[in-house]
Write an enzyme that holds these catalytic residues in place. Structure first.
Site, PDB file in Angstrom:
ATOM      1  N   CYS A 150       7.369  -6.413   5.332  1.00 13.54           N
ATOM      2  CA  CYS A 150       8.665  -6.095   4.742  1.00 13.54           C
ATOM      3  C   CYS A 150       9.307  -4.922   5.466  1.00 13.54           C
ATOM      4  CB  CYS A 150       8.502  -5.739   3.263  1.00 13.54           C
ATOM      5  SG  CYS A 150       7.557  -6.918   2.309  1.00 13.54           S
ATOM      6  N   GLU A 176      10.747  -6.162  -4.893  1.00 17.35           N
ATOM      7  CA  GLU A 176      10.770  -5.562  -3.552  1.00 17.35           C
ATOM      8  C   GLU A 176      11.018  -6.704  -2.596  1.00 17.35           C
ATOM      9  OE1 GLU A 176       9.716  -5.184   0.059  1.00 17.35           O
ATOM     10  OE2 GLU A 176       7.679  -4.853  -0.708  1.00 17.35           O
TER      11      GLU A 176
END
Length: 1023
Positions: free
Chosen positions: A806, A772
């Site tokens: 993120c 990720e």
């Protein structure tokens, strides 16, 4: 001017906001025992109900609208959505698209009036005929595809625009029924007309004017609302000085409109900035001898409002001791409402004053429910059954009627509540006691028409919103939702299938069981929701603040490259034994760990603040996410990783088994040093792998403490090893080791690619990579979106956690027609952010107030500083949050720049830096430009055009799409998180497919007929 040191301390004055509802209802029933004769209530209220049904409410009144278009119907919902959004849309294309989108979801043709002008037996054929014919016509004229509203022939375009204009006008007329005037002058004129009207009790009518608007998002908004309140007080005063405040018109003010940071964490700001503004308004109202009522806010602001009331009371007692016009609204739907009445009475008594207290049912029940669920509270701060609210209202009314320190103001549209108030007042004070009733302008007119026919009718005050029609939208829809809900009195009054006896049923009955799951049972029996912390409650906040004073332990020593290799070999040797551990035992370790972590929330949150620079709210949220990962993966493993028997031919047994792959290397980032670390590790472990866990160099303490917690929870020490050190040496050694059977990585795209190359070049087995990575996350805003909602979402998404998420917003795309207003509000909201040290144990009030903490380290600070300097040369500065000089070396002030095009986005800046681009034209082309950036993690969409939102979601190549909310804070098992393209490989963390990637699969086929034949088949009865 008051200062925080001279103010009353901000601490709990009330019981906990969450208590056992059944016990509290039982207590209130005991208080009201013998106080209300409900047969008398029914006898009083039934003629009112019958009269209203014989002579329904006037044209455009709420009752008529809900009778014609119930909120539960597609038509009612379409009208609500149009009313909420259409008036604020400045560009024709979006207005056309919105109208087509909403009206296309309903069928208004059945509501049209017939040739005689009568609409299917409805009471107001003009309403149904005019509205329905215009709406039905618009559906025929508007383009089928709202996005192509500019297409088609000239006739279609002219016809569509004409119908939209007519719809806008109809909504403006609707708004007039709920807003007394667009200016205070117009409102006063209509108020005078109300008193002169030839209707029962007209001479007893007073008004409380509310200068309509949302809570302020900027200080400019707050100053604007303050001027509006001051102007209104002067205008009311110009009409003459009443003998008593209750005899004349007054004003209602919203404290969150006077200060953009009216919240408990910003107590110092409230005292230093709000109080002077508030005192000016109070002084003006006192000098004019008019009523000034402080409106109710959400439950988390309740204690703060009581502090403010106490401070105002001290000022009034010292300067205007004879004035009896200061008031407060109390919401009966809050479980603490009776105690609020007690506290308000105590404040009045302590200062020798009399307050005017407006008792209301409450306006934001659904929001309170959602907040409690999102925060993981142990219960709800509001009653979960409407009958309990009605009961609470009567208990509060009993207190008000018994208190000489207050002038009661009973605001309700419920006939049974009104009748009960009249009966209670008569019983408590046979010779009469001063009080008044209140209703909202545009609602309850029919019932109050009958009430005011009584010879002993008390005064009636109309709560009267004032403001421009486009500002009433959210307010109007809120009123529609509240009064159109199936459980509301207004809704049931319009339904003749509900008999008067049913409509006026007593709330004085045994408590009902809630149909709502408690917040901790939100996910059902399979998984407990993680328990949160209500920071607004001092009793819950103090343990967190105390944790900040605990010194951080020394950081664990770095592991050498040789030590990393040794750890991999040891983990490989232990993996077979751990994999052989029954699945139920592996799941039990995770569940014990989750429970232990939840019990130690304050400890871990304090460490997150100290080591990772987390704000208290973010730290608690991260602990909860880690708890959720433990419980969710345990639940998922039990359901998905057990052996599965597969169908096949007789005489054969086929079984699919899943097992650990070997040693998993889990490399986690510093921005979520607990949640992501824990999620990676426990997922790999429960699947049967042993784990080499390498945390970020900046945050090893949090990781070590969680590893220790897992071991304490029963995880064999041989199954998990903490490996600390630099990524380029220790991390690289782990990934390249021949015993590495899989890598789970969260971090930059560049590092993920490097790991991928290392794995690809290995001579051993093909090793899976779960990654990720970064994101140039965009938010698309069209002109139908509510600006206040957009600003909240932008500020939270771009600057929460100092932009170090993120999922954080990097690129804001705003429609050109509303960009100036939205960006002005964003700039104002950025100016309100507080930068500071959330781990400041020496000043816990300051640490709690911090919105933006430090960036993670000097390297990150230097990189962001360089890129901001570049943007200052190449882009237009929109706004920058003030940053104290003492923080210049550790913090980056939130900053926003406007770019000329999306193509100018170069790279992800992992910090509080927002890029803004204006757009117009087709939204599909805009989505394609965002897709072309190559990243695909999160996307925000703000629009009231449902089809547009869904088409954007389908077209966008991103993992998570958030519509009309912020785009951060994905919840485990609710919003599985992960992207595609340059943003990662998947599968999504916290989702149902995640664990499979950690597993190897094996199918075992056994010929059960090998030993002499198919005994099972033969035993089944062959002839």
């Amino acid at each position: 001017m008051m200062t925080p040191t001279s103010a009353a301390p901000f601490s709990d004055r009330l019981p906990a906001p969450v208590r056992d509802e059944t016990a509290q209802v039982t207590r209130l029933l005991g208080e009201l025992q013998g106080r209300v004769d409900w047969s008398a209530v029914i006898a009083t209220g039934t003629p009112w109900v019958d009269a209203v049904r014989r002579q329904p409410a006037p044209f455009w009144a709420m009752e008529s609208l809900l009778r014609e278009y119930p909120i539960s119907s597609a038509e009612g919902l379409a009208l609500m959505r149009l009313a909420e959004a259409l008036l604020r849309v400045p560009d024709t294309e979006t207005a056309l698209a919105l109208t087509a989108d909403q009206l296309g979801r309903a069928d208004f043709s059945g509501h049209a009036a017939d040739a005689s002008g009568h609409g299917h037996g409805q009471a107001h054929p003009v309403l149904s005929g005019l509205a329905s014919q215009a709406i039905h016509l618009s559906k025929k004229l508007l383009p089928e595809d709202g996005e192509n509203a500019h297409g088609g022939g000239l006739l279609q375009r002219l016809g569509a625009k004409t119908v939209v204009a007519a719809t806008v006008r109809a909504i403006q007329l609707l708004g007039r029924q709920f807003v007394l005037g667009q200016s205070i002058g117009e409102a006063l004129t209509r108020a005078d007309a109300n008193r002169r009207a030839n209707q029962p009790g007209a001479a007893l009518i007073r008004h409380s004017f509310d200068m309509l608007g949302e809570g302020a998002r900027t200080d400019a908004d707050a100053l604007h609302y303050g001027r509006a309140y001051a102007d209104a007080i002067r205008a009311i005063a110009s009409k003459g000085r009443p003998a008593r405040p209750e005899d004349g018109d007054g004003i209602s003010i919203k404290l969150s409109a006077l200060d953009a940071r009216y919240e408990p964490a910003q107590f110092a700001t409230v005292i230093g900035r709000l109080m002077p503004r508030l005192l000016d308004l109070v002084n003006a109202a006192a000098e004019a001898n008019i009523n000034l009522t402080i409106d109710a806010e959400e439950s988390e602001r309740l204690e703060l409002s009581l502090v403010v009331l106490d401070l105002l009371a001290a000022h009034v007692a010292a300067t205007f001791p004879q004035w009896q016009g200061l008031g407060l609204a109390v919401q009966a739907y809050q479980t603490r409402a009776p105690e609020v009445i007690d506290e308000v009475t105590s404040i009045a008594r302590r200062h020798g004053l009399r307050f005017m207290v407006r008792l209301v049912k409450g306006a934001y029940w659904d929001g309170e429910i959602k907040r409690a669920q999102e925060l993981g509270l142990t219960g709800y701060p509001v009653w979960t059954d409407k009958r309990h609210t009605d009961l609470s209202y009567l208990a509060c009314a009993q207190r008000l009627l018994a208190a000489p320190e207050v002038y009661p103001q009973f605001a309700t549209h419920n006939a049974s509540t009104i009748a009960a108030i009249l009966e209670m007042a008569k019983a408590a004070h046979p010779h009469g006691t001063p009080f008044e009733l209140q209703r909202l302008h545009g609602m309850g007119e029919g019932i109050y028409r009958e009430v005011m026919r009584r010879p002993d009718a008390p005064p009636l005050r109309i709560y009267a919103p004032v403001g421009e029609h486009r500002d009433l939208l959210a307010y109007l829809v809120r009123r529609l939702l509240e009064n159109g809900a199936n459980s509301s009195f207004v809704h049931q009054l319009a339904d003749e299938a509900v008999t008067p006896q049913m409509l006026l049923a007593s709330p004085l009955r045994a408590p009902s069981r809630s149909v709502l799951p408690m917040p901790l049972q939100l996910f059902g029996a399979a998984r407990a929701n993680s328990k949160g912390v209500d920071l607004a409650a001092e009793r819950e906040r103090l343990p967190l603040l105390a944790a900040l004073a605990v010194p951080m332990p020394a950081a664990p020593n770095d592991t050498s490259v040789e030590g990393a290799a040794a750890a991999m070999n040891a983990l490989h040797a232990a993996q077979r034994g751990w994999n052989a551990t029954p699945l139920a035992e592996r799941c039990a370790v995770l569940l014990r760990a989750g429970d232990a972590l939840e019990r130690r929330t304050s400890e871990f949150a304090g460490l997150l603040a100290q080591e990772g620079g987390k704000t208290l709210g973010d730290a608690v949220a991260e602990v909860r996410e880690a708890v959720d990962f433990c419980r969710y993966y345990a639940e998922q493993a039990a359901a998905r990783l057990a052996p599965q028997t597969l169908p096949g031919p007789t005489g054969e047994r086929n079984e699919l088994r899943l097992h650990g792959r070997g040693v998993f290397v889990c490399i986690s980032p510093w921005n979520f040093p607990l949640a992501i670390f824990a999620g990676q590790v426990v997922a790999a472990l429960v699947a049967g792998n042993t784990v080499a866990a390498k945390p970020a160099e900046q945050t090893p303490r949090v990781a070590r403490r969680f590893v220790e917690l897992l071991h304490d929870a029963g995880l064999p020490r041989t199954a998990l090893t903490l490996v600390c050190g630099p990524g380029e040496t220790v991390g690289a050694a782990l990934v390249a080791h021949r015993r590495c059977a899989g890598v789970c990585f969260t971090g930059s795209t560049q590092v993920a690619k490097a790991i991928n190359r290392t794995l690809a070049q290995s001579d051993g087995p093909i090793v899976p990579l779960i990654a990720e990575t970064g994101g140039l996350n965009a938010m698309l805003v069209d002109s139908s979106a509510l600006p206040e909602q957009v600003v909240d979402a932008v500020v939270q998404s771009a600057f929460r956690s100092a932009g170090q998420r993120c999922s954080a917003l990097r690129l804001l795309c705003v429609h050109d027609s509303v960009a100036d207003k939205v960006l002005e509000m964003v700039a104002g909201a950025m100016a309100e952010l507080v930068c500071g040290d959330p781990a400041n144990a020496a000043d816990t009030a300051q640490s709690w107030a911090v919105d933006v903490g430090p960036v993670i380290d000097a390297e990150a600070h230097a990189g962001l500083t360089r890129n901001i300097a570049r943007l200052e040369r190449e882009a237009r500065l929109i706004a920058r949050t003030p940053l104290p000089e003492r923080l210049a070396g550790t913090h980056i002030a939130p900053v926003a720049f406007e770019l000329k095009s999306i193509g100018e986005m170069r790279e992800e800046l992992f910090g509080p830096v927002l890029h803004v681009v204006r757009w117009r034209g087709a939204v599909d082309a805009l989505v394609d430009e965002v897709n072309a950036l190559g990243y695909g993690l999160t996307l925000g969409v703000h629009t009231r055009i449902d089809d547009r939102a869904m088409r954007i979601a389908e077209r966008a190549r991103v993992g998570n799409v958030y519509v009309n909310r912020n785009m951060v804070g994905a919840v485990v098992g609710v919003q599985p998180f992960g992207g595609e393209g340059l943003s990662g490989t998947g599968p999504k963390a916290g989702g149902p497919h995640y664990l499979y990637r950690f597993c190897g699969e094996q199918t075992v086929t056994v010929n059960t007929a090998a030993a002499g034949g198919n005994a099972t088949l033969l035993a089944g009865g062959l002839n």
